[in-house]
Design a protein around this motif. Structure first.
Motif, PDB file in Angstrom:
ATOM      1  N   ALA A  77       2.909   4.461   8.677  1.00 45.87           N
ATOM      2  CA  ALA A  77       2.849   4.526  10.222  1.00 45.87           C
ATOM      3  C   ALA A  77       3.464   5.677  10.623  1.00 45.87           C
ATOM      4  O   ALA A  77       3.763   5.870  11.770  1.00 45.87           O
ATOM      5  N   LEU A  78       3.822   6.831   9.906  1.00 45.01           N
ATOM      6  CA  LEU A  78       4.320   7.781  10.264  1.00 45.01           C
ATOM      7  C   LEU A  78       3.635   9.049  10.838  1.00 45.01           C
ATOM      8  O   LEU A  78       3.711   9.842  11.507  1.00 45.01           O
ATOM      9  N   THR A  79       2.232   8.902  10.299  1.00 51.63           N
ATOM     10  CA  THR A  79       1.092   9.668  10.863  1.00 51.63           C
ATOM     11  C   THR A  79      -0.156   8.575  10.796  1.00 51.63           C
ATOM     12  O   THR A  79      -0.133   7.767  10.563  1.00 51.63           O
ATOM     13  N   SER A  80      -1.006   9.502  12.135  1.00 52.23           N
ATOM     14  CA  SER A  80      -2.201   8.312  12.329  1.00 52.23           C
ATOM     15  C   SER A  80      -3.376   8.609  11.782  1.00 52.23           C
ATOM     16  O   SER A  80      -4.125   7.601  11.315  1.00 52.23           O
TER      17      SER A  80
ATOM     18  N   VAL B  93       1.606  11.771  -0.992  1.00 53.38           N
ATOM     19  CA  VAL B  93       2.506  11.955   0.113  1.00 53.38           C
ATOM     20  C   VAL B  93       1.906  11.611   1.583  1.00 53.38           C
ATOM     21  O   VAL B  93       1.941  11.038   2.421  1.00 53.38           O
ATOM     22  N   SER B  94       0.480  12.239   1.823  1.00 55.34           N
ATOM     23  CA  SER B  94      -0.284  12.052   2.711  1.00 55.34           C
ATOM     24  C   SER B  94      -0.554  10.532   3.070  1.00 55.34           C
ATOM     25  O   SER B  94      -0.555   9.954   4.198  1.00 55.34           O
ATOM     26  N   TRP B  95      -0.891  10.055   1.852  1.00 57.04           N
ATOM     27  CA  TRP B  95      -1.065   8.123   1.951  1.00 57.04           C
ATOM     28  C   TRP B  95       0.355   7.666   2.602  1.00 57.04           C
ATOM     29  O   TRP B  95       0.170   6.682   3.188  1.00 57.04           O
ATOM     30  N   MET B  96       1.270   7.887   1.705  1.00 57.49           N
ATOM     31  CA  MET B  96       2.676   7.319   2.122  1.00 57.49           C
ATOM     32  C   MET B  96       2.880   7.439   3.638  1.00 57.49           C
ATOM     33  O   MET B  96       3.422   6.568   4.402  1.00 57.49           O
TER      34      MET B  96
ATOM     35  N   GLU C 164       0.875  -1.235  -0.142  1.00 59.23           N
ATOM     36  CA  GLU C 164      -0.025  -0.066  -0.090  1.00 59.23           C
ATOM     37  C   GLU C 164       0.844   1.271  -0.044  1.00 59.23           C
ATOM     38  O   GLU C 164       0.475   2.179  -0.702  1.00 59.23           O
ATOM     39  N   THR C 165       1.873   1.428   0.566  1.00 59.63           N
ATOM     40  CA  THR C 165       2.846   2.275   0.666  1.00 59.63           C
ATOM     41  C   THR C 165       3.441   2.771  -0.727  1.00 59.63           C
ATOM     42  O   THR C 165       3.683   3.628  -1.208  1.00 59.63           O
TER      43      THR C 165
END
Length: 428
Positions: free
Chosen positions: A382-385, A374-377, A271-272
């Motif tokens: 797991a860098l943002t919730s 970028v937001s999805w990545m 997914e990333t």
């Protein structure tokens, strides 16, 4: 107060209380628990599970059952009791084998249930219509009801939760139900898997955005590190076909390899990488990374998208049916959705590409795609919730015709401005 008056008042009050008791709705603070039998119908056997509410089961077997007891001291007794009250018989009168797996306790509708995996096998190894006979709990507790549901049957197009079909109810009057397991053909399963493919891409913001990022530069050609209008519409259409074909080849290859178990990658990295594919294609749409780079990107990252498609097939349990039919149907659904997207957007993009407004439009859409990716990545790594743009993405995906009409309106307006400018230049 006289005695007659007292007696009359007393009679009135008693009648009022009785009437209130009759008319009052029954209390629903503790609804009656029900059992459930869930069936997954395959070609060679029927799998599923039996769900037994502990409160009703306790009454039926005259034992005080607890979570600990049903998995400990009462385990063997309860399994034997349940097995004795379930049987299956083919339409030819031959008995089928019924086996229960290891029981577990699960909370269902906020009530503890004893759950047994169920396996029903025909003697000849070919599942056809059969009669399921069942009276667990019902044989002692006449008010009890058992819901019977088919949650998977490929040949009848029942593939996921939303398709589940209720066959009927076992109760004190009904102890046998006919299970239709040989009525339909693979065509219904094929159509159902195609519908799943259409639904997945149609509701998948990331797959749609990746396709859009590939289509934006398709009417152009890369010259000297910059985008230029294609020499002819025919060449632009050819490039579009190349992009769509490249993506189809890429995701079809890994979809087949992953679905057959040749490739197996964890979901999160896949997914990333899909989010990364959108970012790369967005950058390419702003400034070409290579000549005909969108075709290379479509093929390369199409391989990654195929892994995600295969993961969906596994998650939904679609691989329990005919794998070849499932792959063909699912892939057909994906391709039909892509072609629909192309049909809705490309005429407008071809018109826009020949106007002076297209560089600004292309850059704006690509930047939006880059921000979303970028937001999805960040979220998938797991860098943002959370994804702050999720509501916007959901809104856009839910209104494809609105998006297509908006782009068509922009194309018409830009073409009109350009035509008027050419007319004005010709007059002077």
């Amino acid at each position: 107060m006289t005695k007659p008056t007292y007696r009359l008042l007393t009679a009135f009050l008693l009648a009022a209380l009785l009437l209130a008791g009759v008319l009052a709705p029954p209390a629903d603070a503790h609804p009656m628990s029900t059992s459930a039998v869930l069936l997954d119908i395959g070609d060679e056997r029927v799998d599923g599970e039996v769900q037994l509410p502990l409160d009703r089961l306790s009454i039926a077997v005259s034992r005080d059952l607890t979570r600990e007891g049903v998995l400990g001291a009462d385990r063997a007794f309860l399994k034997s009791y349940t097995a004795q009250h379930i049987s299956a018989v083919g339409k030819d009168g031959e008995p089928w084998t019924v086996e229960l797996g290891t029981g577990t306790v699960r909370s269902i509708d906020a009530a503890p249930h004893l759950v047994y995996p169920l396996e029903i096998s025909p003697p000849d190894g070919e599942v056809t219509d059969f009669d399921l006979r069942y009276d667990v709990i019902v044989e002692e507790l006449l008010t009890h009801k058992v819901m019977v549901t088919v949650r998977y049957d490929f040949d009848r197009g029942i593939l996921k939760t939303g398709d589940a079909e209720t066959l009927g109810v076992f109760d004190y009057e009904t102890k046998s139900l006919s299970v239709p397991a040989g009525e339909s053909s693979w065509l219904r399963g094929f159509a159902a898997t195609a519908a799943v493919g259409i639904e997945h891409v149609g509701e998948g913001a990331d797959h749609l955005l990746f396709l859009l990022m590939l289509l934006i530069p398709a009417p152009l050609v890369a010259t000297g590190g910059r985008w230029q209008v294609a020499p002819s519409r025919r060449r632009a259409i050819t490039r579009i076909l190349h992009v769509v074909t490249a993506f189809a080849v890429g995701h079809s290859l890994t979809l087949a390899l992953a679905a057959t178990g040749v490739i197996d990658l964890p979901t999160r990295p896949v997914e990333t990488l899909i989010a990364l594919s959108i970012a790369v294609s967005a950058i390419h749409a702003i400034r070409p990374l290579a000549a005909r780079g969108e075709i290379v990107i479509a093929t390369g990252f199409g391989l990654i998208h195929g892994l995600a498609f295969a993961s969906l097939i596994t998650d939904l349990g679609l691989d329990r049916g005919s794998l070849l039919t499932t792959l063909l149907g699912f892939n057909l659904g994906i391709e039909l959705t892509q072609l629909l997207v192309v049909a809705l957007l490309m005429p407008s993009l071809l018109v826009l590409a020949r106007t002076r407004f297209y560089p600004a439009f292309r850059t704006a859409v690509a930047v939006i795609g880059l921000v979303f990716s970028v937001s999805w990545m960040l979220e998938r790594a797991a860098l943002t919730s959370t994804d702050p743009f999720e509501s916007v993405q959901t809104w856009l995906v839910g209104r494809p015709l609105w998006v297509a009409v908006t782009v068509a309106g922009l194309a018409a307006a830009a073409h009109g401005v350009g035509a008027r400018a050419r007319e004005a230049a010709a007059e002077h």
